[in-house]
Write an enzyme that holds these catalytic residues in place. Structure first.
Site, PDB file in Angstrom:
ATOM      1  N   ARG A  46       0.804  -1.220   0.000  1.00  0.00           N
ATOM      2  CA  ARG A  46       0.000   0.000   0.000  1.00  0.00           C
ATOM      3  C   ARG A  46       0.840   1.275   0.000  1.00  0.00           C
ATOM      4  O   ARG A  46       0.452   2.282  -0.578  1.00  0.00           O
ATOM      5  CB  ARG A  46      -0.870  -0.019   1.254  1.00  0.00           C
ATOM      6  CG  ARG A  46      -2.255   0.464   1.011  1.00  0.00           C
ATOM      7  CD  ARG A  46      -3.119   0.286   2.215  1.00  0.00           C
ATOM      8  NE  ARG A  46      -2.315  -0.157   3.380  1.00  0.00           N
ATOM      9  CZ  ARG A  46      -2.835  -0.510   4.540  1.00  0.00           C
ATOM     10  NH1 ARG A  46      -4.125  -0.478   4.709  1.00  0.00           N
ATOM     11  NH2 ARG A  46      -2.076  -0.911   5.550  1.00  0.00           N
ATOM     12  N   LYS A 143      -0.279 -18.924   6.367  1.00  0.00           N
ATOM     13  CA  LYS A 143      -1.089 -19.219   7.536  1.00  0.00           C
ATOM     14  C   LYS A 143      -1.307 -17.913   8.278  1.00  0.00           C
ATOM     15  O   LYS A 143      -0.443 -17.049   8.170  1.00  0.00           O
ATOM     16  CB  LYS A 143      -0.348 -20.280   8.325  1.00  0.00           C
ATOM     17  CG  LYS A 143      -0.062 -19.992   9.787  1.00  0.00           C
ATOM     18  CD  LYS A 143       0.605 -21.138  10.431  1.00  0.00           C
ATOM     19  CE  LYS A 143       0.402 -21.072  11.910  1.00  0.00           C
ATOM     20  NZ  LYS A 143       0.937 -19.920  12.594  1.00  0.00           N
ATOM     21  N   HIS A 173       5.050 -23.639   7.023  1.00  0.00           N
ATOM     22  CA  HIS A 173       6.518 -23.651   6.862  1.00  0.00           C
ATOM     23  C   HIS A 173       7.168 -24.868   7.519  1.00  0.00           C
ATOM     24  O   HIS A 173       8.293 -25.220   7.203  1.00  0.00           O
ATOM     25  CB  HIS A 173       7.145 -22.327   7.317  1.00  0.00           C
ATOM     26  CG  HIS A 173       7.283 -22.170   8.800  1.00  0.00           C
ATOM     27  ND1 HIS A 173       6.245 -21.814   9.616  1.00  0.00           N
ATOM     28  CD2 HIS A 173       8.349 -22.333   9.609  1.00  0.00           C
ATOM     29  CE1 HIS A 173       6.677 -21.752  10.861  1.00  0.00           C
ATOM     30  NE2 HIS A 173       7.955 -22.073  10.891  1.00  0.00           N
ATOM     31  N   LYS A 177      10.770 -27.692   6.529  1.00  0.00           N
ATOM     32  CA  LYS A 177      11.935 -27.987   7.375  1.00  0.00           C
ATOM     33  C   LYS A 177      12.579 -29.294   6.919  1.00  0.00           C
ATOM     34  O   LYS A 177      11.893 -30.253   6.593  1.00  0.00           O
ATOM     35  CB  LYS A 177      11.526 -28.074   8.851  1.00  0.00           C
ATOM     36  CG  LYS A 177      11.149 -26.718   9.431  1.00  0.00           C
ATOM     37  CD  LYS A 177      10.949 -26.821  10.918  1.00  0.00           C
ATOM     38  CE  LYS A 177      10.337 -25.544  11.483  1.00  0.00           C
ATOM     39  NZ  LYS A 177      11.308 -24.509  11.813  1.00  0.00           N
ATOM     40  N   GLU A 211       8.980 -23.800  22.569  1.00  0.00           N
ATOM     41  CA  GLU A 211       9.651 -22.544  22.232  1.00  0.00           C
ATOM     42  C   GLU A 211      10.052 -21.846  23.520  1.00  0.00           C
ATOM     43  O   GLU A 211       9.356 -21.950  24.535  1.00  0.00           O
ATOM     44  CB  GLU A 211       8.705 -21.645  21.441  1.00  0.00           C
ATOM     45  CG  GLU A 211       8.304 -22.246  20.110  1.00  0.00           C
ATOM     46  CD  GLU A 211       7.473 -21.269  19.289  1.00  0.00           C
ATOM     47  OE1 GLU A 211       8.064 -20.447  18.593  1.00  0.00           O
ATOM     48  OE2 GLU A 211       6.244 -21.321  19.395  1.00  0.00           O
ATOM     49  N   ASP A 230      -2.627 -21.624  16.587  1.00  0.00           N
ATOM     50  CA  ASP A 230      -1.354 -21.133  16.056  1.00  0.00           C
ATOM     51  C   ASP A 230      -0.403 -22.272  15.681  1.00  0.00           C
ATOM     52  O   ASP A 230       0.367 -22.154  14.741  1.00  0.00           O
ATOM     53  CB  ASP A 230      -0.702 -20.224  17.117  1.00  0.00           C
ATOM     54  CG  ASP A 230       0.554 -19.535  16.616  1.00  0.00           C
ATOM     55  OD1 ASP A 230       0.489 -18.905  15.541  1.00  0.00           O
ATOM     56  OD2 ASP A 230       1.610 -19.636  17.284  1.00  0.00           O
ATOM     57  N   HIS A 235       1.003 -26.908  12.313  1.00  0.00           N
ATOM     58  CA  HIS A 235       2.347 -27.491  12.350  1.00  0.00           C
ATOM     59  C   HIS A 235       2.373 -28.888  12.994  1.00  0.00           C
ATOM     60  O   HIS A 235       2.932 -29.832  12.448  1.00  0.00           O
ATOM     61  CB  HIS A 235       3.322 -26.580  13.096  1.00  0.00           C
ATOM     62  CG  HIS A 235       3.390 -25.181  12.551  1.00  0.00           C
ATOM     63  ND1 HIS A 235       3.264 -24.898  11.229  1.00  0.00           N
ATOM     64  CD2 HIS A 235       3.584 -23.985  13.165  1.00  0.00           C
ATOM     65  CE1 HIS A 235       3.368 -23.585  11.039  1.00  0.00           C
ATOM     66  NE2 HIS A 235       3.557 -23.014  12.202  1.00  0.00           N
ATOM     67  N   LYS A 326       4.844 -21.758  24.543  1.00  0.00           N
ATOM     68  CA  LYS A 326       5.770 -20.624  24.562  1.00  0.00           C
ATOM     69  C   LYS A 326       6.416 -20.546  25.938  1.00  0.00           C
ATOM     70  O   LYS A 326       5.848 -21.030  26.925  1.00  0.00           O
ATOM     71  CB  LYS A 326       5.007 -19.320  24.322  1.00  0.00           C
ATOM     72  CG  LYS A 326       4.179 -19.292  23.042  1.00  0.00           C
ATOM     73  CD  LYS A 326       5.002 -18.892  21.860  1.00  0.00           C
ATOM     74  CE  LYS A 326       4.155 -18.733  20.620  1.00  0.00           C
ATOM     75  NZ  LYS A 326       4.956 -18.764  19.403  1.00  0.00           N
TER      76      LYS A 326
HETATM   77  C1  BG6 Z   1       4.538 -19.786  13.508  1.00  0.00           C
HETATM   78  C2  BG6 Z   1       3.742 -19.397  14.715  1.00  0.00           C
HETATM   79  O1  BG6 Z   1       3.705 -20.332  12.537  1.00  0.00           O
HETATM   80  O2  BG6 Z   1       5.518 -20.730  13.883  1.00  0.00           O
HETATM   81  C3  BG6 Z   1       4.643 -18.842  15.788  1.00  0.00           C
HETATM   82  O3  BG6 Z   1       2.770 -18.420  14.363  1.00  0.00           O
HETATM   83  C4  BG6 Z   1       5.763 -19.790  16.098  1.00  0.00           C
HETATM   84  O4  BG6 Z   1       3.919 -18.547  16.981  1.00  0.00           O
HETATM   85  C5  BG6 Z   1       6.457 -20.245  14.830  1.00  0.00           C
HETATM   86  O5  BG6 Z   1       6.675 -19.144  16.958  1.00  0.00           O
HETATM   87  C6  BG6 Z   1       7.445 -21.350  15.120  1.00  0.00           C
HETATM   88  O6  BG6 Z   1       8.215 -21.594  13.988  1.00  0.00           O
HETATM   89  P1  BG6 Z   1       9.709 -22.106  14.093  1.00  0.00           P
HETATM   90  O7  BG6 Z   1      10.110 -22.347  12.677  1.00  0.00           O
HETATM   91  O8  BG6 Z   1      10.479 -21.022  14.757  1.00  0.00           O
HETATM   92  O9  BG6 Z   1       9.669 -23.352  14.929  1.00  0.00           O
END
Ligand code: BG6
Length: 477
Positions: A46, A143, A173, A177, A211, A230, A235, A326
């Site tokens: 934008r 996502k 994603h 990996k 994490e 999330d 994932h 987290k």
């Molecule tokens: C994302 C989530 O899709 O994946 C995040 O929204 C998360 O909250 C992240 O931290 C984790 O990805 P990775 O590759 O760091 O394990």
């Protein structure tokens, strides 16, 4: 191997994901020679700016997010020269003609929608109205793909109004990996595991994505989402699918995705008593989840652990335990496949120990560990010990195992037109159909998640989830 020349349009090119992942990923592919000379990247967003200003912005991000960018000035200049910018109004008409004139005929076109999902439909419709999507153009979406089944269906139908399923690349994603793909190689390129890969031999599977960071800075998004939406619905679900699926008949996108959908559809409804939700406390001046979320009464979970059953012939009797959160002790992700004891144990001390496990590590040190029991060397009788056969990809394969970020791989797959590592529409919907009742159960009960200390392994109750069945989580370390 370089891919074919392409025009990649990144909508949301000034946003966080573009800065942190998409553009650094492309730059890395460029430095290793995979991006062909005449590939072009067109930023679209934008803000009003010209090519020079956009290139300066990208230079800044690359210097910030690519570790050795300082030493690569020549490459950086060359890469930036491939970038242009168009100011586009996603919902209106402004800028679309300019975008049309940026695109070359007879060149692969990929459109990366790194924007809020509420703009997917408008962008797709505008692309069609301006005739910029050719029959084999690819559209890439990020996502979160919906926040429940109904919204995912709505997004799918918005996209399908203008694109064929074979043109839509839904990114998760985790599928990019290295180790996640290695899981397929491990299972289907070896004859060793598959005969054991079932409930006769496997006691349970643990999937952990822990994490150490909290939700600082992302509280507003995260609080509407929570760990379930999330991380688990996407994932962890993908990790579960790749671990549990039947061998596909061939390595084609649909053969693989058919098998994944079957796993999701075989999932049994999860009892609330098989789920533990958690939320991290504050400590030593560090804010709590609620501080980061900006809501002192938030009931959103920053941790979830659950027992999941795959109701099919292969897995009946072998639970899958999923856990993610987290602010945990460490950043570590792994899949642990824990085997049953031998059917007749001649070493009484080992009864119930489940000494064999195959651990597939996603991060930080990607690799595979096989836990086995051996006799301790030397005199002293039959003393047994558990040892690990350890393989870290970086050590075993050296430079060939050179890090490639998940996004880089996935973007190159888009250009190649390979959908294997992307989620199909029905797959996303099936995952939401499974997750929805769990989430609505929480929303109805309005029960507060259990508190846990930052730097811990999550709430005590999560340990109980396994203890009560005579099993143990692996340490998060
Ligand atoms: C994302 C989530 O899709 O994946 C995040 O929204 C998360 O909250 C992240 O931290 C984790 O990805 P990775 O590759 O760091 O394990």
């Amino acid at each position: 191997i370089p891919v074919d020349p392409f025009d990649l349009v990144v909508f949301g090119a000034t946003g966080d994901l573009a800065k942190r992942k998409i553009l650094p990923g492309l730059f890395h592919r460029f430095t290793v020679g995979q991006m062909p000379e005449d590939a072009r990247v067109i930023g679209a967003a934008r803000s009003d700016m010209d090519n020079t200003a956009f290139q300066a912005l990208v230079r800044q991000s690359l210097l910030e997010f690519v570790p050795n960018a300082d030493d690569l000035t020549a490459e950086l200049d060359l890469f930036l020269s491939k970038l242009s910018y168009v100011c586009v109004d996603a919902k209106g008409t402004k800028g679309w003609d300019n975008l049309v004139s940026e695109l070359r005929p007879d060149t692969i076109r990929a459109f990366y929608l790194s924007v809020t999902p509420s703009l997917f439909g408008a962008i797709a419709a505008n692309m069609n109205a301006h005739g910029i999507a050719t029959k084999d153009s690819r559209i890439v979406v990020e996502k979160p793909f919906g926040h429940d089944l109904a919204s995912a269906k709505a997004l799918n139908s918005e996209l399908r109004r203008n694109f064929e399923e074979s043109q839509i690349y839904r990114i998760d994603h985790y599928l990019g990996k290295e180790t996640v793909q290695n899981l397929m190689a491990l299972r289907f390129a070896n004859s060793l595991w598959e005969p054991l890969w079932n409930s006769t031999h496997i006691d349970h599977v643990q999937i952990t994505v822990a994490e150490s960071l909290g939700v600082e800075g992302r509280g507003e998004y995260y609080d509407k989402s929570g760990a379930m939406r999330d991380m688990v619905q996407n994932h962890l679900m993908q990790l579960l699918c790749l671990t549990a699926m039947e061998p596909p008949s061939r390595l084609t996108p649909n053969a693989v995705r058919d098998e994944k959908v079957k796993v999701i559809e075989a999932l049994e409804p999860v009892e609330q008593s098989d789920i533990v939700r958690g939320q991290y406390r504050g400590r030593d001046g560090e804010g709590s989840y609620r501080d980061h979320a900006g809501d002192p009464e938030s009931l959103t979970e920053s941790f979830v652990a659950m027992k999941v059953k795959v109701g099919n012939w292969r897995w009946s009797g072998t639970p899958f335990y999923l856990r993610t959160g987290k602010k945990l002790r460490a950043r570590t992700s792994e899949i642990a496949v824990v085997f049953r004891d031998p059917p007749h144990m001649i070493f009484p001390a080992l009864e119930g120990r489940r000494g064999n496990a195959l651990i597939i590590r996603l991060q930080p040190d990607e690799g595979i560990t096989l836990r086995t029991t051996i006799k301790e060397p030397g005199p002293g009788g039959m003393r047994l010990a558990e040892v690990s056969l350890d393989m870290t990809f970086a050590e075993a394969l050296g430079a060939d195992a050179e890090a490639q970020d998940a996004y880089e791989r996935l973007i190159m797959d888009v250009i190649r037109g390979d959908q294997t590592l992307f989620m199909r529409g029905d797959e996303v919907e099936a995952a939401w159909a499974w997750a929805d009742p769990i989430i609505s159960g929480w929303e109805e009960s309005r029960l507060a998640p259990a508190r846990y200390d930052p730097g811990s392994s999550g709430p005590e109750d999560a340990l109980m989830l396994m203890h009560r069945e005579g099993r143990r989580w692996r340490e998060i370390e």
